[in-house]
Design an enzyme around this catalytic site. Structure first.
Site, PDB file in Angstrom:
ATOM      1  N   GLY A  22       0.964  -1.289   0.165  1.00 26.01           N
ATOM      2  CA  GLY A  22       0.065   0.045  -0.029  1.00 26.01           C
ATOM      3  C   GLY A  22       0.876   1.292   0.004  1.00 26.01           C
ATOM      4  N   ASN A  64       9.329   5.455   4.815  1.00 25.10           N
ATOM      5  CA  ASN A  64      10.419   5.991   4.765  1.00 25.10           C
ATOM      6  C   ASN A  64      10.667   7.513   5.485  1.00 25.10           C
ATOM      7  OD1 ASN A  64      11.231   3.780   2.658  1.00 25.10           O
ATOM      8  ND2 ASN A  64       9.776   5.207   1.524  1.00 25.10           N
ATOM      9  N   HIS A  76      -1.622   6.523   8.321  1.00 25.30           N
ATOM     10  CA  HIS A  76      -0.936   5.338   8.958  1.00 25.30           C
ATOM     11  C   HIS A  76       0.647   5.691   8.674  1.00 25.30           C
ATOM     12  CE1 HIS A  76       0.095   0.768   9.426  1.00 25.30           C
ATOM     13  NE2 HIS A  76       1.180   1.156   8.794  1.00 25.30           N
ATOM     14  N   GLU A  77       1.071   5.780   7.467  1.00 28.55           N
ATOM     15  CA  GLU A  77       2.594   6.059   7.074  1.00 28.55           C
ATOM     16  C   GLU A  77       2.826   7.278   7.813  1.00 28.55           C
ATOM     17  OE1 GLU A  77       3.412   3.423   5.805  1.00 28.55           O
ATOM     18  OE2 GLU A  77       1.868   2.814   5.016  1.00 28.55           O
ATOM     19  N   GLU A  90       3.899  -2.296  13.532  1.00 30.06           N
ATOM     20  CA  GLU A  90       2.739  -2.113  12.512  1.00 30.06           C
ATOM     21  C   GLU A  90       1.236  -2.116  13.265  1.00 30.06           C
ATOM     22  OE1 GLU A  90       2.727  -1.219   9.721  1.00 30.06           O
ATOM     23  OE2 GLU A  90       4.811  -1.641   9.101  1.00 30.06           O
TER      24      GLU A  90
HETATM   25  N1  BES Z   1       5.791  -0.714   6.502  1.00 35.53           N
HETATM   26  C1  BES Z   1       4.672  -0.863   5.695  1.00 35.53           C
HETATM   27  C2  BES Z   1       4.768  -1.134   4.334  1.00 35.53           C
HETATM   28  C3  BES Z   1       5.324  -2.459   3.868  1.00 35.53           C
HETATM   29  C4  BES Z   1       4.543  -3.563   3.755  1.00 35.53           C
HETATM   30  C5  BES Z   1       6.738  -2.773   3.716  1.00 35.53           C
HETATM   31  C6  BES Z   1       4.731  -4.885   3.366  1.00 35.53           C
HETATM   32  C7  BES Z   1       7.303  -3.896   3.447  1.00 35.53           C
HETATM   33  C8  BES Z   1       6.412  -4.990   3.247  1.00 35.53           C
HETATM   34  C9  BES Z   1       3.670   0.268   5.881  1.00 35.53           C
HETATM   35  O1  BES Z   1       3.437   0.909   6.754  1.00 35.53           O
HETATM   36  C10 BES Z   1       2.258  -0.642   5.789  1.00 35.53           C
HETATM   37  O2  BES Z   1       1.779  -1.173   6.737  1.00 35.53           O
HETATM   38  N2  BES Z   1       1.451  -0.354   4.687  1.00 35.53           N
HETATM   39  C11 BES Z   1       0.301  -1.152   4.608  1.00 35.53           C
HETATM   40  C12 BES Z   1      -0.970  -0.012   4.367  1.00 35.53           C
HETATM   41  C13 BES Z   1      -1.431  -0.038   6.054  1.00 35.53           C
HETATM   42  C14 BES Z   1      -2.618   1.255   5.998  1.00 35.53           C
HETATM   43  C15 BES Z   1      -1.655  -0.799   6.765  1.00 35.53           C
HETATM   44  C16 BES Z   1       0.374  -1.911   3.349  1.00 35.53           C
HETATM   45  O3  BES Z   1       1.214  -1.330   2.529  1.00 35.53           O
HETATM   46  O4  BES Z   1      -0.485  -2.480   2.887  1.00 35.53           O
HETATM   47 ZN    ZN Z   2       2.597   0.143   8.536  1.00 39.20          ZN
END
Ligand code: BES
Ligand code: ZN
Length: 876
Positions: A261, A265, A297-298, A320
């Protein structure tokens, strides 16, 4: 056949690093196929062992030069490691290597997304950029020089502050410095030509933060909403948790090729364009709502993840789940609390419970991992967030805020563990979480049984609760969990009554296998259990249909209201699956119809339309599946369809009335308009259902065609498109033609077309998917397209996927096979539903097993797929 040898890592094998890096200086000379990366990093030995050699991670790198303190060094390159022996206690390591961004289809490390260069380093992508200690407990300060490609480039971005820019021999360059030490997974680089949406945010202490959002050229208008969301997030974190942004700039980039999603960074969030680019013509209300939540979220990771980070990847849930909890609270405060909560609960009950019942079941803090990319799961994210929510329930908002501040101050700039977090919660929350920790160590969904009776002699209601958790493949014995069960009481007039035993709180604690509670109450008071879904469990309570109707009408708790309707639906489906199998007559959902009729008759301008819509919604096949151990998919789908038909026909008049009465005030997104459109579209769907059931297809077609023609927004257009496609109405081809004409050049909008076709609840979906894979707008290398088409079939269409022909399995596995060597992480994700074959009949089970065995035999099988298929085939 050669035996695959991938080894899992164990959490308990954690060793602190022998070396750390204090500073790293990176230079990128960008080129589509030969990007040169030069690194100078300052290493410091941490162990007493002076002989320990330096071992760095690296993948797909072409190594050119290695120097220790300016002198050529002896090194060995083997098994994705670079080993340098006999290094001093402190030294500068110089490394020069080449990478090929164009050939990188995995989308981890540095790759090209359309024309732009971008990076994704979490969890282990930095090692595809240069040799490094690519682990989250090595925190360094980064200085990054980016030299643009020879053919020119718009912007050159990295983390932190821009400290220099200019030209070297006609090539633009920029130098960025991030003052905050960070692990390599938070590094980012973006270079390309974008349109920029600019704004500023004034923090509570009066600093101005420069905000920039980078989007596709010509698409700046579609980025306006996301920019509002950035400011809203910054304000909310100040107001709710007293957290102020810590740099003078914050950048968000939207890219089209992205595995997930979005990514947090430091000061340079990179987003899948799905979660940035919205306007009413091309994106649904749900898409807008999701943008707000993902931007939040980010952004919230800036503290929970970036400032305080993880010791190792087994601790993923530390950042997370806490950040999901925070984004849920943000959506609750800034969009709609009930809707946010109901969505979260639905994820737990339809996806997380399924994961708990699958061969990949794992605790919120897993004990062993082969491929980290496989562990970005609903268990770690969403069950983890429910666990945080339980702590919040147990200690209350004020203590939770204190404990969070304490945790963030105490561990600022450090890489820590879930245990460290829990100790802070215990200290400031004044609570003992010893037994509570089992939520982090035991996988599986607890089943809680409830019973009650009235003790007239003592004027007490006696409640008995018991809990039991089934074994999971990783653990056979389960100890009782510690959980808050929120409870309220309704008298027979629907008034809430409170016994003296609950004067200070609204929950009881269940922490033994069996427990008894007594409440001083008068007779005929109904206990309402698990308000707000206060624990992620399966509750089995002996409510009668009458009880459910009573709670649906009178409970003030949105979850209880909706869940009472849901329970009536489930009862109906269970009962009629039996009837279908025994050849008995199908029953009518009389009580549900009368409750719904009652609800619809009272709709006026004060009605909470979002809640109304959620209460009326018929549960999806996927969430109904989770109420069965053994799944009979055809009967389940048939019983569900019957339920929808009966409700639609019985209440057709009411739905027609609703359809003409409830309309949005404009095409724009707002929570109010979202509520209005959701009710209006659900009403349309029910009317169409009734008409089709009565064989009045042409009436249905006219209605849908009109809905489509009169719509000025994607939400309404998509409803018409979906109904036309799913009911195969005469207007289908006209709508398809128009939709293609309007949107086939807008990939995100057109994904709706792929999804609508892939989610037809019959074999037809398989043919649709096969045909659309050849559509000119389809791109099998783009994860968004794959998810919208094959991914939708796999994850949102259990009926077609599990078609008895086996064609669904074969189609999915042929795509998984193709993706295995292109993008294993996306491949492994869409394969997930096929792991749970043991819940299906033997015919389906053996077809799935065969497909999985074929995957296992692939010569270049990825670790991601191996881990999951191996777990599935090992079971039983
Ligand atoms: N840190 C994650 C991104 C990520 C996801 C990195 C999988 C490596 C592998 C980011 O903060 C995240 O959790 N993104 C989610 C969306 C969020 C609103 C739950 C995502 O990418 O699905
Ligand atoms: Zn996340």
């Amino acid at each position: 056949m050669e035996k695959k040898t991938f080894k899992a890592k164990k959490r308990t094998d954690y060793k602190s690093p022998d070396f750390t890096v204090t500073n790293i200086d990176l230079t990128f000379e960008l080129d589509d196929t030969k990007t040169k990366v030069t690194t100078v990093a300052h290493y410091v030995r941490l162990t007493q062992d002076k002989k320990a050699s330096l071992v760095l991670d690296g993948e797909e790198l072409v190594l050119k030069s290695v120097k220790v303190d300016g002198v050529g060094a002896k090194y060995k390159e083997h098994d994705n490691k670079l080993e340098i022996s006999s290094v001093p206690d402190e030294f500068d390591l110089y490394i020069e290597n080449e990478i090929n961004p164009t050939a990188n289809t995995s989308l981890m490390g540095l790759y090209k997304s359309d024309g732009a260069f971008c990076t994704q380093c979490e969890p282990e992508g930095f090692r595809r950029i240069t040799y490094f200690l690519d682990r989250s407990d090595v925190l360094a300060k980064y200085r990054v020089k980016i030299v643009g490609p020879e053919y020119g480039c718009g912007v050159l971005l990295s983390n932190g502050n821009l400290i220099e820019q200019g030209k070297i021999k006609n090539r633009p360059f920029a130098v960025w410095e991030d003052p905050f030490p960070k692990p390599s997974y938070l590094f980012a680089l973006v270079a390309g030509t974008f349109d920029i949406v600019e704004d500023t945010f004034k923090t509570k202490s009066g600093r101005n933060v420069d905000l920039k959002l980078y989007v596709d050229r010509g698409a700046a208008l579609r980025g306006q909403f996301a920019m509002q969301c950035i400011k809203e997030s910054m304000k909310w974190d100040e107001d709710r948790f007293n957290l102020e942004y810590d740099l003078d700039n914050f950048k968000v980039v939207a890219v089209d090729f992205f595995n997930f999603g979005a990514m947090e960074n430091k000061s340079l969030n990179v987003f899948n364009s799905v979660y940035v680019m919205v306007d009413p013509d091309t994106a649904t209300d749900t898409a807008f709502y999701n943008v707000q939540s993902v931007i939040g979220h980010e952004y919230f990771h800036n503290y929970t993840g970036d400032r305080v980070t993880l010791r190792d990847w087994f601790e993923l849930s530390l950042k997370e789940s806490l950040t999901v909890f925070r984004d849920q609270e943000f959506s609750s405060d800034c969009a709609n609390r009930a809707l946010t909560r109901l969505h979260a609960i639905n994820v737990i009950r339809s996806s997380q419970f399924a994961e708990d019942a699958s061969p990949m079941a794992h605790p919120v803090r897993p004990e062993q991992v082969m491929e980290m990319n496989n562990f970005y799961t609903v268990t770690i994210y969403d069950k983890g967030a429910e666990v945080i929510r339980m702590i919040h329930t147990l200690i209350g908002e004020e203590k939770f805020k204190k404990a969070l501040s304490y945790y963030l101050e105490k561990y600022d700039g450090q890489a820590v563990t879930i245990e460290d977090f829990l100790v802070c919660m215990e200290e400031k929350g004044e609570i003992d979480l010893t037994q509570f920790r089992r939520w982090y160590t035991q996988a599986g969904t607890p089943n809680v049984d409830a019973k009650w009776h009235y003790d007239r002699e003592n004027s007490k209601l006696v409640l008995k609760l018991s809990q039991h958790t089934n074994p999971t493949p990783d653990q056979s014995e389960k100890q009782p969990f510690f959980m808050p069960i929120r409870i309220s009481f309704l008298d027979k007039d629907g008034h809430e009554v409170r016994p003296k035993e609950l004067s200070f709180k609204d929950y009881i604690v269940l922490n033994e296998s069996e427990q008894e509670y007594t409440f001083t109450l008068s007779e005929n008071v109904l206990p309402v259990l698990l308000c707000d879904f206060s624990a992620p469990i399966k509750l089995n309570a002996p409510y009668t249909t009458e009880n459910l109707q009573h709670m649906m009408s009178f409970s003030a708790d949105p979850f209880i209201k909706v869940d009472s309707a849901v329970n009536m639906q489930k009862q109906y489906v269970h009962e009629n699956i039996k009837n279908l199998k025994n050849g008995a007559a199908v029953t009518d959902p009389i009580e549900l119809i009368s409750s719904y009729r009652q609800l619809l008759s009272t709709v006026d301008e004060n009605t909470d339309l979002i809640l109304l819509n959620e209460t009326m919604k018929i549960q999806s096949v996927s969430s109904l599946m989770e109420t069965f151990d053994h799944i009979e998919i055809d009967q389940l789908s048939a019983a569900r369809t019957m339920l929808v038909n009966k409700i639609a026909c019985a209440l057709e008049k009411e739905f027609k009335n609703l359809y003409s009465k409830v309309r949005a005030s404009s095409a724009n997104y707002s929570v109010d308009n979202m509520g209005r459109r959701s009710v209006n579209n659900s009403a349309l769907h029910m009317i169409v259902t009734a008409l089709c059931f009565k064989n009045e297809h042409s009436k249905a077609s006219d209605l849908v065609m009109n809905h489509y023609k009169n719509s000025n927004n994607m939400t309404d257009k998509l409803q018409a498109l979906t109904d036309a496609t799913h009911f195969d109405l005469a207007c289908k081809s006209a709508i398809h033609d128009d939709f293609e004409k309007r949107y086939s050049n807008n990939a995100l909008a057109f994904d709706n077309f792929f999804r609508a076709n892939a989610t037809v609840e019959s074999y037809k979906a398989i043919d649709n998917v096969k045909a659309l894979m050849k559509h000119p707008s389809y791109d099998g290398n783009n994860p968004n397209r794959v998810r919208a088409l094959v991914g939708a079939l796999a994850l949102s269409n259990p009926v077609a996927l599990n078609d008895i022909s086996g064609d669904g399995y074969r189609l999915l596995c042929s795509e998984v096979k193709r993706l295995n060597s292109i993008n294993a992480s996306v491949a492994a994700r869409i394969l997930t539903p096929m792991l749970s074959f043991s819940r299906f009949d033997s015919q389906r089970e053996s077809m799935i097993r065969q497909e999985l065995k074929n995957l296992m035999a692939l010569p270049n099988l990825s670790k991601s797929i191996y881990e999951k298929v191996d777990a599935a085939l090992k079971e039983r």
